[in-house]
Enzyme design. Structure first.
Site, mmCIF file in Angstrom:
data_model
loop_
_atom_site.group_PDB
_atom_site.id
_atom_site.type_symbol
_atom_site.label_atom_id
_atom_site.label_comp_id
_atom_site.label_asym_id
_atom_site.label_seq_id
_atom_site.Cartn_x
_atom_site.Cartn_y
_atom_site.Cartn_z
ATOM 1 N N LYS A 30 0.867 -1.180 0.000
ATOM 2 C CA LYS A 30 0.000 0.000 0.000
ATOM 3 C C LYS A 30 0.910 1.238 0.000
ATOM 4 O O LYS A 30 1.858 1.312 0.760
ATOM 5 C CB LYS A 30 -0.893 -0.014 1.243
ATOM 6 N N GLU B 60 -19.048 -5.475 10.624
ATOM 7 C CA GLU B 60 -20.031 -4.729 11.436
ATOM 8 C C GLU B 60 -21.093 -5.657 12.025
ATOM 9 O O GLU B 60 -21.514 -5.470 13.167
ATOM 10 C CB GLU B 60 -20.701 -3.663 10.559
ATOM 11 N N ARG C 234 -25.133 -2.061 7.523
ATOM 12 C CA ARG C 234 -24.791 -3.451 7.195
ATOM 13 C C ARG C 234 -25.167 -4.407 8.328
ATOM 14 O O ARG C 234 -25.249 -5.611 8.146
ATOM 15 C CB ARG C 234 -23.285 -3.550 6.902
#
Ligand SMILES: Cc1ncc(C[n+]2csc(CCOP(=O)(O)OP(=O)(O)O)c2C)c(N)n1
Ligand SMILES: CC(=O)[C@@H](O)[C@H](O)COP(=O)(O)O
Ligand SMILES: [Mg+2]
Length: 641
Positions: A285, A371, A399
């Site tokens: 990244k 979640e 969600r």
């Protein structure tokens, strides 16, 4: 604006068709120029940088090998899609990204045929790519579904639901696991450890390794392709990977920045008769930009920055951010209450819980992008006597709705929901707008729903969440900084369901919930100047409503206006229901509800968005004046706009 970099080869590539006309040996230069342009563009606009830099080579290779857009390329989350947008005809607009009227910061169907599926919430790509794959298979038309999913996004259950169902797609589905060993924060959990073992326990597969493995797996055509190479690589252990147990052919790990490896592997996977195949690519990244590679967060989300130094533009020092007021207040409360624990779904800094984690590491839980699990984990903690604070952005809590209903509300468990990014959020746009949490929470049994009007109110509300013994409580607050009020030395224990009158008037009543209070007070000043005496109440609670306060306001003022940073079905609906049930509308009350639209596409700064959404002081004044003019003979002189 930073100078547009010299990119002679990239200048000739406007679509993937142009890209596919290049010679393989030109692709390295193209990738280098694409990375330079991505850095330059994000330096000008801010946005998501680290993840896009990590997939520059992968983006080039995928569009080079696969026949996009017929092969449907689905980026998970979509925050890494800036290089993809540059290569698919949007380079001319890339410096409008995440701005009002500009490109979305995520993939968006309405933007391009190369964006077959919108994203922004994570872990949807495999399900969507599977949909495209099966649809093409059923129609007998060519075209694969290709999902590019990160290691962070792979921690969400939905990814496994999709993989568990993928067998049917056969070779029409290709999953690229982009493993950069980062989420927004460092990744957590067993999967992350597993992937690290996979990567560390074997060298990167070279082309020969992959072809050997593929050849063993697949019928003749692949073996012929494999035998084109001058030698076979060492065998690979067959099977045994988590993904193979789920029915995928696992290929990897391979170096996701090495085009000489990526392209032959992707070509072989493209031509394989078997599937579905998961290719495990290892990337970095922030790759190729030293300030990003060196940063702890790998420049996941950045402000505008100086490309030379990497120094990000600093926001002027202002009031504290709501997330940090929350995190610090909870950490302080936890010093004297051992029941308090805190849960985030991969967003420790965004929720401010990094501050809690520093103070109470043993009571802090980052569950990854999960979640649904976060909410029911909190329910279990609460059922066993803890006081869990589940800190999830309004949009991401969507969600876990059934977990909120089924595991928390119906069981009346004392879970505390700290709902950040409530209301409009600016550059993240429609997918991240916190427009619905009052609607989806205030209709639930046992649920208490509060909204902080400023950072001092947030402190009182956190204190109330800690000390009020009840079932579930949700407290919502916006993205960004407070209004600059002093934080209370001694937090107040609020009475559940009780609002407060902030200003007394006679003719107009503004019933505010949340941080629109500042605009309501500004509107009251304007109305007073027009001779319209105006009351302002901060209701504090969407559930239970302060019915006595609301009834007093509605029966002693000619016009009443509710205002909230939520779409329809929230505070206004509940007040309207009460007013109607009690016959107050019949009695001639002029009641107006001001709220967000259900879909708000713009990406400008929130204060601009609220003006566009008709939720600022001017809109309140206009609403009141219109209500007064409506079939009314009581218009006070000067009230005409
Ligand atoms: C459902 C959901 N929860 C949280 C987020 C916030 N979020 C955006 S990107 C990200 C990390 C994604 O990690 P990974 O998939 O590994 O992608 P990378 O940034 O490493 O390329 C998170 C948690 C989200 N977009 N969707
Ligand atoms: C892509 C994504 O979902 C997150 O990075 C999100 O953009 C973070 O939002 P905040 O910047 O409001 O924390
Ligand atoms: Mg990652």
């Amino acid at each position: 604006m930073a100078d547009i970099p010299q990119t002679p080869l990239l200048d000739t590539v406007h679509t993937p068709d142009d890209l596919r006309r290049l010679a393989p040996e030109q692709l390295r230069q193209l990738a280098d120029e694409l990375r330079t342009e991505t850095i330059s563009a994000v330096g000008t606009t801010g946005g998501h940088l680290g993840s896009g830099l990590g997939v520059v080579e992968l983006t080039v290779a995928l569009h080079y090998v696969f026949n996009t857009p017929a092969d449907r390329l689905v980026w998970d989350v979509g925050h890494q899609c800036y290089p993809h947008k540059i290569l698919t005809g949007r380079r001319d607009r890339i410096r409008t990204i995440r701005q009002g009227g500009g490109l979305s910061g995520f993939t968006k169907r309405s933007e391009s045929e190369y964006d077959p599926f919108g994203a922004a919430h994570s872990s949807t790509s495999i399900s969507a790519a599977l949909g495209f794959a099966v649809a093409n298979k059923l129609a007998g038309t060519p075209g694969k579904g290709i999902a590019v999913i990160g290691d962070g996004a792979m921690s969400a259950g939905m990814a496994y639901e999709a993989m568990n169902n993928a067998e049917q797609a056969g070779n029409r589905l290709v999953v690229i696991l982009n493993d950069n060993d980062m989420s927004i924060a460092p990744p957590v959990g067993g999967l992350s450890a597993y992937l690290s073992r996979m990567v560390s326990s074997r060298e990167f597969l070279g082309v020969r390794d992959v072809l050997k493995k593929l050849a063993k797996r697949f019928p003749r055509p692949i073996q012929k392709a494999a035998q084109k190479t001058d030698e076979f690589a060492r065998g690979m252990t067959m099977g045994g990977t988590l993904f193979e147990e789920l029915g995928f052919y696992y290929v990897g790990p391979i170096d996701g920045h090495n085009l000489d490896h990526l392209i032959p592997v992707l070509e072989n996977v493209r031509d394989a008769e078997e599937g579905p195949i998961l290719i495990h690519v290892v990337t970095k990244k922030g790759k190729g930009y030293a300030p990003a590679e060196a940063a702890a967060d790998k420049y996941h989300g950045v402000q505008k920055f100086d490309v030379i130094t990497g120094a990000q533009a600093k926001a002027p020092p202002g009031p504290p951010a709501y997330q940090n007021v929350f995190g610090e207040t909870l950490a302080k409360e936890a010093e004297s209450d051992p029941r308090i624990c805190a849960i985030t779904a991969a967003m420790p800094s965004g929720t401010g819980l990094d501050r809690f984690a520093n103070a109470h590491p043993e009571r802090f839980f980052d569950v990854g992008i999960a979640e649904q699990h976060a909410v029911t984990f909190a329910a279990g903690l609460a059922a066993q006597g803890m006081r869990p604070f589940c800190a999830i952005y309004s949009t991401f809590l969507q969600r876990a709705y059934d977990q909120v209903v089924h595991d928390v509300a119906i069981q009346n468990l004392p879970v505390r929901f700290a709902i950040d990014r409530a209301g409009l959020v600016g550059a993240d746009g429609a997918t991240h707008a916190g427009s619905f949490d009052i609607t989806y929470l205030a209709s639930l049994p046992n649920m208490v729903v509060m909204a902080a009007a400023d950072e001092a109110e947030l402190v009182h509300m956190v204190h109330t969440c800690v000390n009020h013994d009840s079932g579930p409580i949700a407290v919502r607050y916006p993205r960004g900084n407070g209004v600059g009020v002093a934080l209370p030395e001694t937090p107040e224990l609020l009475e559940i369901g009780k609002g407060r009158v902030v200003r007394e008037g006679k003719k107009v009543a503004i019933l505010s919930l949340g941080t629109r209070l500042a605009e309501a007070l500004r509107a009251a000043d304007t109305l007073e100047a027009k001779g319209l005496s105006t009351s302002v109440a901060d209701l504090r609670f969407a559930k239970p409503l302060d019915e006595a306060l609301i009834r007093r306001m509605l029966t002693t003022h000619e016009v009443a206006v509710t205002i909230e940073e939520n779409a329809i079905g929230g505070l206004g609906a509940h007040v309207l229901t009460m007013a109607s049930d009690e016959g107050l509308i019949d009695a001639g009350l002029k009641l107006r509800t001001m709220r967000l639209p259900d879909l708000f596409q713009d990406q400008d700064k929130p204060e601009v968005q609220y003006a566009q959404a008709g939720l600022d002081a001017d809109a309140i004044v206009e609403t009141v004046l219109k209500a007064l003019r409506h079939n009314s003979t009581h218009v006070t002189e000067g009230a005409r706009a």
